[in-house]
Design a protein around this motif. Structure first.
Motif, PDB file in Angstrom:
ATOM      1  N   PHE A  53     -11.122   5.333  12.152  1.00  0.00           N
ATOM      2  CA  PHE A  53     -11.197   3.999  12.763  1.00  0.00           C
ATOM      3  C   PHE A  53     -12.112   3.071  11.959  1.00  0.00           C
ATOM      4  N   TRP A  54     -13.207   3.635  11.390  1.00  0.00           N
ATOM      5  CA  TRP A  54     -14.144   2.817  10.600  1.00  0.00           C
ATOM      6  C   TRP A  54     -13.458   2.293   9.340  1.00  0.00           C
ATOM      7  N   LEU A  55     -12.753   3.164   8.639  1.00  0.00           N
ATOM      8  CA  LEU A  55     -12.041   2.739   7.430  1.00  0.00           C
ATOM      9  C   LEU A  55     -10.994   1.684   7.774  1.00  0.00           C
ATOM     10  N   GLY A  56     -10.296   1.901   8.906  1.00  0.00           N
ATOM     11  CA  GLY A  56      -9.281   0.929   9.322  1.00  0.00           C
ATOM     12  C   GLY A  56      -9.874  -0.441   9.575  1.00  0.00           C
ATOM     13  N   ILE A  57     -11.020  -0.490  10.240  1.00  0.00           N
ATOM     14  CA  ILE A  57     -11.668  -1.784  10.530  1.00  0.00           C
ATOM     15  C   ILE A  57     -12.111  -2.467   9.239  1.00  0.00           C
ATOM     16  N   ILE A  58     -12.687  -1.688   8.309  1.00  0.00           N
ATOM     17  CA  ILE A  58     -13.142  -2.269   7.036  1.00  0.00           C
ATOM     18  C   ILE A  58     -11.956  -2.831   6.244  1.00  0.00           C
ATOM     19  N   LEU A  59     -10.880  -2.045   6.138  1.00  0.00           N
ATOM     20  CA  LEU A  59      -9.708  -2.517   5.393  1.00  0.00           C
ATOM     21  C   LEU A  59      -9.042  -3.691   6.095  1.00  0.00           C
ATOM     22  N   LEU A  60      -9.076  -3.688   7.417  1.00  0.00           N
ATOM     23  CA  LEU A  60      -8.502  -4.808   8.179  1.00  0.00           C
ATOM     24  C   LEU A  60      -9.259  -6.105   7.873  1.00  0.00           C
ATOM     25  N   ALA A  61     -10.586  -6.028   7.871  1.00  0.00           N
ATOM     26  CA  ALA A  61     -11.388  -7.223   7.585  1.00  0.00           C
ATOM     27  C   ALA A  61     -11.210  -7.673   6.141  1.00  0.00           C
ATOM     28  N   ALA A  62     -11.245  -6.701   5.213  1.00  0.00           N
ATOM     29  CA  ALA A  62     -11.131  -7.051   3.793  1.00  0.00           C
ATOM     30  C   ALA A  62      -9.743  -7.577   3.453  1.00  0.00           C
ATOM     31  N   GLY A  63      -8.703  -6.895   3.935  1.00  0.00           N
ATOM     32  CA  GLY A  63      -7.333  -7.274   3.604  1.00  0.00           C
ATOM     33  C   GLY A  63      -6.934  -8.621   4.186  1.00  0.00           C
ATOM     34  N   SER A  64      -7.373  -8.902   5.410  1.00  0.00           N
ATOM     35  CA  SER A  64      -7.007 -10.177   6.039  1.00  0.00           C
ATOM     36  C   SER A  64      -7.803 -11.340   5.449  1.00  0.00           C
ATOM     37  N   THR A  65      -9.060 -11.072   5.047  1.00  0.00           N
ATOM     38  CA  THR A  65      -9.917 -12.142   4.519  1.00  0.00           C
ATOM     39  C   THR A  65      -9.575 -12.477   3.078  1.00  0.00           C
ATOM     40  N   TRP A  66      -9.475 -11.462   2.240  1.00  0.00           N
ATOM     41  CA  TRP A  66      -9.300 -11.693   0.803  1.00  0.00           C
ATOM     42  C   TRP A  66      -7.838 -11.791   0.377  1.00  0.00           C
ATOM     43  N   LEU A  67      -6.943 -11.070   1.068  1.00  0.00           N
ATOM     44  CA  LEU A  67      -5.541 -11.053   0.637  1.00  0.00           C
ATOM     45  C   LEU A  67      -4.607 -11.762   1.607  1.00  0.00           C
ATOM     46  N   GLY A  68      -5.140 -12.137   2.771  1.00  0.00           N
ATOM     47  CA  GLY A  68      -4.308 -12.834   3.750  1.00  0.00           C
ATOM     48  C   GLY A  68      -3.253 -11.962   4.405  1.00  0.00           C
ATOM     49  N   LEU A  69      -3.488 -10.657   4.456  1.00  0.00           N
ATOM     50  CA  LEU A  69      -2.525  -9.750   5.062  1.00  0.00           C
ATOM     51  C   LEU A  69      -2.593  -9.827   6.586  1.00  0.00           C
ATOM     52  N   PRO A  70      -1.501  -9.507   7.283  1.00  0.00           N
ATOM     53  CA  PRO A  70      -1.496  -9.563   8.756  1.00  0.00           C
ATOM     54  C   PRO A  70      -2.530  -8.615   9.349  1.00  0.00           C
ATOM     55  N   THR A  71      -3.086  -9.005  10.485  1.00  0.00           N
ATOM     56  CA  THR A  71      -4.126  -8.191  11.127  1.00  0.00           C
ATOM     57  C   THR A  71      -3.585  -7.257  12.192  1.00  0.00           C
ATOM     58  N   GLY A  72      -2.315  -7.382  12.568  1.00  0.00           N
ATOM     59  CA  GLY A  72      -1.785  -6.502  13.597  1.00  0.00           C
ATOM     60  C   GLY A  72      -0.304  -6.674  13.786  1.00  0.00           C
ATOM     61  N   GLY A  73       0.288  -5.735  14.570  1.00  0.00           N
ATOM     62  CA  GLY A  73       1.706  -5.782  14.867  1.00  0.00           C
ATOM     63  C   GLY A  73       2.565  -5.178  13.779  1.00  0.00           C
ATOM     64  N   THR A  74       3.887  -5.196  14.010  1.00  0.00           N
ATOM     65  CA  THR A  74       4.834  -4.656  13.027  1.00  0.00           C
ATOM     66  C   THR A  74       5.620  -5.766  12.323  1.00  0.00           C
ATOM     67  N   VAL A  75       5.797  -6.899  13.017  1.00  0.00           N
ATOM     68  CA  VAL A  75       6.467  -8.064  12.412  1.00  0.00           C
ATOM     69  C   VAL A  75       5.881  -9.332  13.025  1.00  0.00           C
ATOM     70  N   GLN A  76       6.174 -10.477  12.433  1.00  0.00           N
ATOM     71  CA  GLN A  76       5.770 -11.758  13.019  1.00  0.00           C
ATOM     72  C   GLN A  76       6.552 -11.998  14.320  1.00  0.00           C
ATOM     73  N   PRO A  77       5.976 -12.746  15.269  1.00  0.00           N
ATOM     74  CA  PRO A  77       6.654 -12.946  16.569  1.00  0.00           C
ATOM     75  C   PRO A  77       8.071 -13.479  16.449  1.00  0.00           C
ATOM     76  N   GLU A  78       8.328 -14.367  15.469  1.00  0.00           N
ATOM     77  CA  GLU A  78       9.671 -14.929  15.348  1.00  0.00           C
ATOM     78  C   GLU A  78      10.699 -13.919  14.840  1.00  0.00           C
ATOM     79  N   ASN A  79      10.241 -12.766  14.316  1.00  0.00           N
ATOM     80  CA  ASN A  79      11.161 -11.754  13.791  1.00  0.00           C
ATOM     81  C   ASN A  79      11.371 -10.587  14.748  1.00  0.00           C
TER      82      ASN A  79
END
Length: 325
Positions: free
Chosen positions: A150-176
């Motif tokens: 869970f710790w690694l997941g939180i760190i990668l979630l913060a880093a990936g969403s902040t620096w790379l703009g990756l989605p923070t949750g879910g499997t697809v965007q709501p419109e899809n």
């Protein structure tokens, strides 16, 4: 003992294990504290005692656990019916089917990357024993093995969403949501990056350590010395003699890891709000939804038993000595 007798014995053991698991599957969730009827209707919802008794009778909880509930549940499972979810009011098999695809996609990608990288890096570290490469690989694998999921997941979630703009949750965007997979696969792939990376890193270290240790043991065997004396190159020795014989512990580990893989998927799916079996399992546990919990647990148990049986079959092809034991 020939191969047929060996495999027959393994199948019988798998069936006995399945019978024990089915019994535990029924009993395990009935020892949980609390009232499942109250958990299903909500903690703060007021409802009359008569209505609670009616729900308890509808769920079959007014009957004795043994033998009434036990044999009724076994008879239901024997017909392929996993029951109706108390909280979602839908067939359990339908709910599991809708979530299984997402979890299988995540687990398959994560395990494939971790196994492939773990075997390659472990083989390379064993080959370069007592060098800086070996020390660095050993340190990396120990660190990744010790990191809480869970710790690694939180760190990668913060880093990936902040620096790379990756989605923070879910499997697809709501419109899809609800669209066919082939139309939204780029969106699905983007949402899988961070969960798959977390999954891969968590299990990579374990495979590296086991592969390195197995390779070191194999490289000390006399037949490796004989292969070198015949003039084979390092690559030929590793590919033809070391890799195949060092794979037995990895096959065992992959089979055993299937159960732990699902446990890891629960953490990862929770951190990334990934709509899969792990998240469903946690929600069912909070609501004490016995049919859903039993169905999910049974599915996972059958998968683990099947994986172990498959590992036993693979053993007979990797090492002919196995069927003689």
């Amino acid at each position: 003992m020939n191969r047929r007798d060996y495999l027959l014995r393994k199948v019988v053991i798998a069936l006995i294990t399945l019978a024990v698991v089915v019994t535990l599957d029924f009993l395990l969730f009935r020892v949980l504290p609390g009232d499942p009827v109250r958990a299903v209707i909500g903690r703060n919802v007021r409802i009359s005692k008569e209505s609670q008794d009616a729900l308890r009778a509808q769920f079959g909880l007014d009957k004795p656990v043994f033998p009434d509930q036990f044999f009724a549940t076994l008879g239901q499972w024997a017909k392929g019916n996993l029951g109706i979810s108390w909280s979602l009011r839908r067939p359990v098999s339908d709910i599991l089917t809708t979530k299984l695809g997402n979890t299988l996609l995540l687990v398959t990608l994560g395990q494939t990357f971790s196994i492939a990288l773990g075997i390659a890096l472990g083989l390379f570290a064993g080959w370069k024993r007592k060098t800086a490469v070996d020390v660095g690989s050993l340190t990396f694998s120990l660190v990744t093995w010790a990191i809480p999921t869970f710790w690694l997941g939180i760190i990668l979630l913060a880093a990936g969403s902040t620096w790379l703009g990756l989605p923070t949750g879910g499997t697809v965007q709501p419109e899809n949501i609800g669209k066919p997979l082939w139309e939204v696969w780029p969106d699905v792939a983007v949402h899988l990056v961070l969960p798959t990376l977390t999954f891969t890193v968590v299990y990579l270290g374990e495979y590296m350590l086991i592969m390195r240790s197995s390779v070191l043991e194999v490289l000390s065997e006399d037949y490796i010395l004989t292969a070198k004396a015949k003039g084979l190159s390092h690559w030929q020795v590793l590919r033809r003699h070391a890799l195949k014989n060092a794979m037995l512990p990895i096959v065992t580990l992959v089979a055993l890891n299937l159960g732990f893989t699902v446990a890891g998927a629960i953490y990862i799916e929770t951190v990334f709000s990934y709509d899969g079996l792990g998240k469903l399992f946690q929600e069912a546990l909070d609501k004490q939804d016995f049919p859903l919990l039993q169905g999910a647990f049974l599915l996972l148990a059958v998968a683990v038993i099947g994986a172990n049986l498959l590992a036993d079959i693979i053993y007979t092809y990797l090492d002919p000595r196995v069927k003689a034991t």
